[in-house]
Design a protein around this motif. Sequence first.
Motif, PDB file in Angstrom:
ATOM      1  N   ILE A 166     -72.978 -54.088  84.040  1.00 45.61           N
ATOM      2  CA  ILE A 166     -73.048 -55.502  83.678  1.00 45.61           C
ATOM      3  C   ILE A 166     -73.981 -55.722  82.479  1.00 45.61           C
ATOM      4  O   ILE A 166     -73.685 -56.513  81.603  1.00 45.61           O
ATOM      5  CB  ILE A 166     -73.493 -56.325  84.914  1.00 45.61           C
ATOM      6  N   ARG A 167     -75.102 -54.999  82.419  1.00 43.22           N
ATOM      7  CA  ARG A 167     -75.998 -55.177  81.265  1.00 43.22           C
ATOM      8  C   ARG A 167     -75.692 -54.202  80.132  1.00 43.22           C
ATOM      9  O   ARG A 167     -75.900 -54.519  78.973  1.00 43.22           O
ATOM     10  CB  ARG A 167     -77.454 -54.985  81.694  1.00 43.22           C
ATOM     11  N   ASP A 180     -72.625 -49.835  87.616  1.00 48.38           N
ATOM     12  CA  ASP A 180     -72.780 -51.262  87.354  1.00 48.38           C
ATOM     13  C   ASP A 180     -73.222 -51.391  85.897  1.00 48.38           C
ATOM     14  O   ASP A 180     -74.399 -51.219  85.565  1.00 48.38           O
ATOM     15  CB  ASP A 180     -73.824 -51.836  88.318  1.00 48.38           C
ATOM     16  N   THR A 189     -69.174 -56.491  91.210  1.00 45.61           N
ATOM     17  CA  THR A 189     -69.784 -55.406  91.998  1.00 45.61           C
ATOM     18  C   THR A 189     -69.308 -55.490  93.451  1.00 45.61           C
ATOM     19  O   THR A 189     -69.037 -54.468  94.083  1.00 45.61           O
ATOM     20  CB  THR A 189     -71.328 -55.451  91.939  1.00 45.61           C
ATOM     21  N   SER A 239     -71.667 -60.486  90.092  1.00 46.83           N
ATOM     22  CA  SER A 239     -71.674 -60.328  91.557  1.00 46.83           C
ATOM     23  C   SER A 239     -70.258 -60.199  92.102  1.00 46.83           C
ATOM     24  O   SER A 239     -70.008 -59.415  93.025  1.00 46.83           O
ATOM     25  CB  SER A 239     -72.374 -61.526  92.212  1.00 46.83           C
ATOM     26  N   LYS A 257     -71.261 -59.825  81.364  1.00 50.80           N
ATOM     27  CA  LYS A 257     -72.204 -60.276  80.335  1.00 50.80           C
ATOM     28  C   LYS A 257     -71.706 -60.085  78.886  1.00 50.80           C
ATOM     29  O   LYS A 257     -70.955 -60.901  78.392  1.00 50.80           O
ATOM     30  CB  LYS A 257     -73.555 -59.595  80.558  1.00 50.80           C
ATOM     31  N   TYR A 278     -80.197 -53.756  90.505  1.00 51.34           N
ATOM     32  CA  TYR A 278     -79.804 -55.115  90.891  1.00 51.34           C
ATOM     33  C   TYR A 278     -78.293 -55.251  90.703  1.00 51.34           C
ATOM     34  O   TYR A 278     -77.775 -54.937  89.627  1.00 51.34           O
ATOM     35  CB  TYR A 278     -80.533 -56.139  90.000  1.00 51.34           C
ATOM     36  N   HIS A 279     -77.599 -55.702  91.741  1.00 57.63           N
ATOM     37  CA  HIS A 279     -76.143 -55.823  91.615  1.00 57.63           C
ATOM     38  C   HIS A 279     -75.654 -57.236  91.890  1.00 57.63           C
ATOM     39  O   HIS A 279     -74.457 -57.443  92.077  1.00 57.63           O
ATOM     40  CB  HIS A 279     -75.436 -54.842  92.555  1.00 57.63           C
ATOM     41  N   GLY A 280     -76.581 -58.210  91.966  1.00 57.58           N
ATOM     42  CA  GLY A 280     -76.147 -59.587  92.145  1.00 57.58           C
ATOM     43  C   GLY A 280     -76.667 -60.216  93.423  1.00 57.58           C
ATOM     44  O   GLY A 280     -77.528 -59.651  94.106  1.00 57.58           O
ATOM     45  N   TRP A 281     -76.121 -61.364  93.745  1.00 57.77           N
ATOM     46  CA  TRP A 281     -76.702 -62.186  94.819  1.00 57.77           C
ATOM     47  C   TRP A 281     -75.884 -62.143  96.115  1.00 57.77           C
ATOM     48  O   TRP A 281     -76.185 -62.856  97.071  1.00 57.77           O
ATOM     49  CB  TRP A 281     -76.866 -63.626  94.333  1.00 57.77           C
TER      50      TRP A 281
END
Length: 417
Positions: A234-235, A232, A126, A123, A260, A147-150
């Motif tokens: 991240i994964r 993104d 991003t 998060s 990650k 999904y890019h975080g909270w």
Amino acid sequence: MEKLDITRSLRLFDEATKLVPGGVGGARRPYNFVRGEYPIFFERGKGGRVTDVDGNEYVDFLCGFGPIILGYREEEVDEAVIRQIRDKGFCFTLTQPYQNQLAEKLNECIPCSEMCVFTKTGSDGTTASIRIARGYTDRMKVMRCGYHGWHDWCVEVKGGIPEKLYEDVHEFHYNNLNQLEDLMAKYGDETAAIILTPFGHPLHEKMQEPEPGFLEGVRGIATKYGAVLIYDEIRTGFRLSMGGAQKLYGVTPDLSVFGKGMANGYAISALAGKAEIMKAAEQKVFVSSTFFSNSSGYIAALKTIEILERDNVLDKIWERGGRFLQKVRNITNKYDVGAELSGVAPMFFITFKRDKADTYKARREDFYTQLIRRGVFLHPHHHGYICYRHTEEDLDLAAEAIDEALAYVNEKHGVSK
Ligand SMILES: Cc1ncc(COP(=O)(O)O)c(C=O)c1O
């Protein structure tokens, strides 16, 4: 197969609800799994396996929701971090030089990387990318996909967030170029950034590879309107390839976010991108936090990347995972219960085809219940990963459990092919 004894997990959860809102963090709450069947607390892990607080052992495919790329308690990585903590320390007023080493390494691995900003979580990364893109372009709108975080600009649950903080953010769907084109025809001149996961992994749904021309099309649209293109990763970073999906698919963004898999579980993320844009972070925008320069994450990332390169880890994951997925595909094809396998060797998902009467939900719940009872930790709503330390034995055990679980579902709900 009998229900697992998860008495201690349940007791700890009961206690936790009085101490922590919701008992445990959002994504980890029992309603996200199969309530009453999945454990809620883990005790330890090693390699590709974890043990819960009641002593049940699982082959774990969630890999800590992604960061475990090598395996749990990977000694070389842990030793490097412990040595750093013991011999030199990791939290200082000024930066330790590992920052430069890691930035150089990322520049070597990641096609778009010329400069890096290091943060701690996905998060953070991003959100920093959006702020830099807005600073660089002097525009406000953002097109997003995935999904890019909270954080305020992108979280799905809008409680507690003033609308003005996300009113400039528009969503498009993966592999839907027309939707993005329409949005950009309307807002292109005001758009600072297009951010997307370069591989499609929408929540609850089948994973999607990019359709021919999709990533190229998004690249073209971003360039046409002068918007910053952000991946993104991240994964996908350090999982689909050492340079992420951008390297695998050969389409280069302007900025990209990694985290990650980069450090086998240690907290670090990186925004890596073109120098001209990243330089907006020198003056125009501010990105800083007490812990961003802590070197434990840098050390873990440097060691993890060293192992990934030295031992050719990702090729092995593709190879081993590919054989496993072929086996699972043959199994899912045997049963007419609507089970669908999607994804690629390093990240895969078993979902159930939706139907109007929502009967797929019962089949999904039975399937994942049977899996967890057989010691296979997969998630009903989130794809799994294959890590380096998953052994042939782990994968065979999982394939057998998937076969038995589908046979159970077939017996209860379906018709055999
Ligand atoms: C694609 C993607 N982006 C961003 C994030 C947010 O990362 P974090 O949870 O570390 O803040 C996640 C987390 O799951 C993610 O999967």
